[in-house]
Motif scaffolding. Sequence first.
Motif, PDB file in Angstrom:
ATOM      1  N   LEU A  79       0.686  -1.223   0.025  1.00 13.49           N
ATOM      2  CA  LEU A  79      -0.054  -0.148   0.134  1.00 13.49           C
ATOM      3  C   LEU A  79       0.790   1.402   0.089  1.00 13.49           C
ATOM      4  N   LYS A  80       2.165   1.176  -0.144  1.00 12.71           N
ATOM      5  CA  LYS A  80       2.986   2.267  -0.002  1.00 12.71           C
ATOM      6  C   LYS A  80       2.750   3.253  -1.024  1.00 12.71           C
ATOM      7  N   LYS A  81       2.300   2.687  -2.357  1.00 19.40           N
ATOM      8  CA  LYS A  81       2.078   3.629  -3.435  1.00 19.40           C
ATOM      9  C   LYS A  81       0.989   4.720  -3.061  1.00 19.40           C
ATOM     10  N   TYR A  82       0.024   4.296  -2.082  1.00 21.30           N
ATOM     11  CA  TYR A  82      -1.006   5.081  -1.602  1.00 21.30           C
ATOM     12  C   TYR A  82      -0.470   6.169  -0.522  1.00 21.30           C
ATOM     13  N   ALA A  83       0.657   6.106  -0.158  1.00 21.81           N
ATOM     14  CA  ALA A  83       1.317   6.638   1.016  1.00 21.81           C
ATOM     15  C   ALA A  83       0.638   8.405   0.865  1.00 21.81           C
ATOM     16  N   THR A  84       0.436   9.137   1.919  1.00 18.77           N
ATOM     17  CA  THR A  84      -0.133  10.379   2.018  1.00 18.77           C
ATOM     18  C   THR A  84       0.855  11.291   2.704  1.00 18.77           C
ATOM     19  N   THR A  85       1.139  12.465   2.013  1.00 24.98           N
ATOM     20  CA  THR A  85       1.871  13.658   2.576  1.00 24.98           C
ATOM     21  C   THR A  85       1.001  14.879   3.023  1.00 24.98           C
ATOM     22  N   TYR A  86       1.340  15.479   4.098  1.00 23.65           N
ATOM     23  CA  TYR A  86       0.546  16.796   4.177  1.00 23.65           C
ATOM     24  C   TYR A  86       1.222  18.085   3.602  1.00 23.65           C
ATOM     25  N   ASP A  87       0.638  18.811   2.792  1.00 25.63           N
ATOM     26  CA  ASP A  87       1.552  20.078   2.132  1.00 25.63           C
ATOM     27  C   ASP A  87       0.880  21.114   3.096  1.00 25.63           C
ATOM     28  N   PRO A  88       1.965  21.931   4.051  1.00 28.15           N
ATOM     29  CA  PRO A  88       1.349  22.925   4.689  1.00 28.15           C
ATOM     30  C   PRO A  88       1.136  24.352   4.009  1.00 28.15           C
ATOM     31  N   VAL A  89       1.518  24.066   2.875  1.00 25.72           N
ATOM     32  CA  VAL A  89       1.274  25.480   2.106  1.00 25.72           C
ATOM     33  C   VAL A  89      -0.233  25.590   1.414  1.00 25.72           C
ATOM     34  N   THR A  90      -0.682  24.284   0.907  1.00 24.58           N
ATOM     35  CA  THR A  90      -1.762  24.346   0.567  1.00 24.58           C
ATOM     36  C   THR A  90      -2.791  23.793   1.328  1.00 24.58           C
ATOM     37  N   LYS A  91      -2.425  23.193   2.528  1.00 26.30           N
ATOM     38  CA  LYS A  91      -3.268  22.769   3.753  1.00 26.30           C
ATOM     39  C   LYS A  91      -3.874  21.496   3.109  1.00 26.30           C
ATOM     40  N   GLN A  92      -3.412  20.717   2.260  1.00 25.77           N
ATOM     41  CA  GLN A  92      -4.071  19.696   1.458  1.00 25.77           C
ATOM     42  C   GLN A  92      -3.294  18.336   1.805  1.00 25.77           C
ATOM     43  N   TRP A  93      -4.004  17.263   1.831  1.00 25.88           N
ATOM     44  CA  TRP A  93      -2.998  15.968   2.036  1.00 25.88           C
ATOM     45  C   TRP A  93      -2.922  15.631   0.410  1.00 25.88           C
ATOM     46  N   LEU A  94      -1.773  15.246   0.224  1.00 26.30           N
ATOM     47  CA  LEU A  94      -1.473  14.706  -1.153  1.00 26.30           C
ATOM     48  C   LEU A  94      -1.074  13.076  -1.059  1.00 26.30           C
ATOM     49  N   GLY A  95      -1.446  12.483  -2.293  1.00 28.91           N
ATOM     50  CA  GLY A  95      -1.385  11.060  -2.426  1.00 28.91           C
ATOM     51  C   GLY A  95      -2.737  10.404  -2.333  1.00 28.91           C
ATOM     52  N   GLY A  96      -2.534   9.064  -1.836  1.00 22.22           N
ATOM     53  CA  GLY A  96      -3.931   8.412  -1.628  1.00 22.22           C
ATOM     54  C   GLY A  96      -4.286   7.834  -2.832  1.00 22.22           C
ATOM     55  N   MET A  97      -5.366   6.966  -2.599  1.00 26.48           N
ATOM     56  CA  MET A  97      -6.022   6.392  -3.756  1.00 26.48           C
ATOM     57  C   MET A  97      -7.154   7.176  -4.174  1.00 26.48           C
ATOM     58  N   GLU A  98      -7.335   7.117  -5.673  1.00 24.17           N
ATOM     59  CA  GLU A  98      -8.292   8.067  -6.276  1.00 24.17           C
ATOM     60  C   GLU A  98      -9.551   7.553  -6.100  1.00 24.17           C
ATOM     61  N   PRO A  99     -10.537   8.273  -6.088  1.00 32.50           N
ATOM     62  CA  PRO A  99     -12.169   7.753  -5.770  1.00 32.50           C
ATOM     63  C   PRO A  99     -12.344   6.560  -7.010  1.00 32.50           C
ATOM     64  N   GLY A 100     -13.252   5.541  -6.661  1.00 36.15           N
ATOM     65  CA  GLY A 100     -13.589   4.787  -7.631  1.00 36.15           C
ATOM     66  C   GLY A 100     -14.246   3.409  -7.021  1.00 36.15           C
ATOM     67  N   ILE A 101     -14.964   2.432  -7.903  1.00 36.37           N
ATOM     68  CA  ILE A 101     -15.335   1.691  -7.368  1.00 36.37           C
ATOM     69  C   ILE A 101     -14.613   0.545  -6.546  1.00 36.37           C
ATOM     70  N   SER A 102     -13.241   0.703  -6.864  1.00 33.35           N
ATOM     71  CA  SER A 102     -12.244  -0.462  -6.198  1.00 33.35           C
ATOM     72  C   SER A 102     -11.879   0.348  -5.123  1.00 33.35           C
ATOM     73  N   ASN A 103     -11.941   1.576  -4.814  1.00 34.51           N
ATOM     74  CA  ASN A 103     -11.416   2.247  -3.623  1.00 34.51           C
ATOM     75  C   ASN A 103     -12.232   1.805  -2.356  1.00 34.51           C
ATOM     76  N   PRO A 104     -11.204   1.401  -1.197  1.00 36.73           N
ATOM     77  CA  PRO A 104     -11.882   0.708  -0.067  1.00 36.73           C
ATOM     78  C   PRO A 104     -13.099   1.600   0.464  1.00 36.73           C
ATOM     79  N   LEU A 105     -12.969   2.668   0.439  1.00 37.10           N
ATOM     80  CA  LEU A 105     -13.979   3.719   1.110  1.00 37.10           C
ATOM     81  C   LEU A 105     -15.284   3.792   0.255  1.00 37.10           C
ATOM     82  N   GLY A 106     -15.258   3.114  -0.903  1.00 40.13           N
ATOM     83  CA  GLY A 106     -16.555   3.148  -1.623  1.00 40.13           C
ATOM     84  C   GLY A 106     -17.193   4.205  -2.174  1.00 40.13           C
ATOM     85  N   ALA A 107     -18.312   4.346  -2.201  1.00 35.62           N
ATOM     86  CA  ALA A 107     -19.167   5.583  -2.849  1.00 35.62           C
ATOM     87  C   ALA A 107     -19.522   6.712  -1.753  1.00 35.62           C
ATOM     88  N   ARG A 108     -19.205   6.296  -0.524  1.00 34.77           N
ATOM     89  CA  ARG A 108     -19.317   7.486   0.525  1.00 34.77           C
ATOM     90  C   ARG A 108     -18.423   6.931   1.939  1.00 34.77           C
TER      91      ARG A 108
END
Length: 241
Positions: free
Chosen positions: A150-179
């Motif tokens: 799962l390392k390819k989906y590791a996330t880092t926080y950008d303090p400039v944009t205040k956003q989390w970078l990385g992660g798995m994109e939304p989709g039907i195979s995403n473990p968090l599903g539709a909601r």
Amino acid sequence: MISRRSLLTAASVSLAATALAACSETTTTSRELRPEPVRTPLPELPPPALMYAAVKDGGHQIPAVPFEKIDKRFHRQVVADPSGERPGTVIVDTGSHFLHLVLPGRRAMRYGVGLGRQGFEWSGEGVIEWKQPWPKWHPPAEMIERQPNLKKYATTYDPVTKQWLGGMEPGISNPLGARALYIYQNGKDTLYRLHGSPEWWTIGKSVSSGCVRLINQDAIDLYERVAPKSPIIVTSGLRIT
């Protein structure tokens, strides 16, 4: 001897008493006929074939769920509220693999859920701090350590944009599903979620890494009914049969 005046006086008193009795009877009848307070109607659910049919949502195609292969008690349904909590409260009963959303009129919307394996469960009280349709998945560092793939989906926080970078994109195979609905406790993210899943066969079982998973169609339904900041209780004490 009784005088004529006495007879007239007695007749007047009798008539007055009759009139008062008539008024009292009319008042009582009026109270009895007063309409009952209007009660909030319970939601009417379609049959399972429609609830779990294929649906296109947010540009993603969610496949139909073979609901016949799932125990009927885990189908979405309106039941008697087993908790006594106020309407709007979400209750996850880990002992029965049910999620209840308390409704007015001492009723609840019940969904079947999949839960975490032994050693990964979370319990307690918190709030649904926020919710997200088709969310990105940011696996925690502890999970990546256990599952290096799962390392390819590791996330880092950008303090400039205040956003989390990385992660798995939304989709039907995403473990968090539709909601996804995010559980916070004392103002902090617990890292546990209520979320959709395409793995319908896990409903009623304990197989995930801690989060509460629902059938995607149920996750969408729950998402629409639950307001942000709603209280949530995760317990095994309801003892539902």
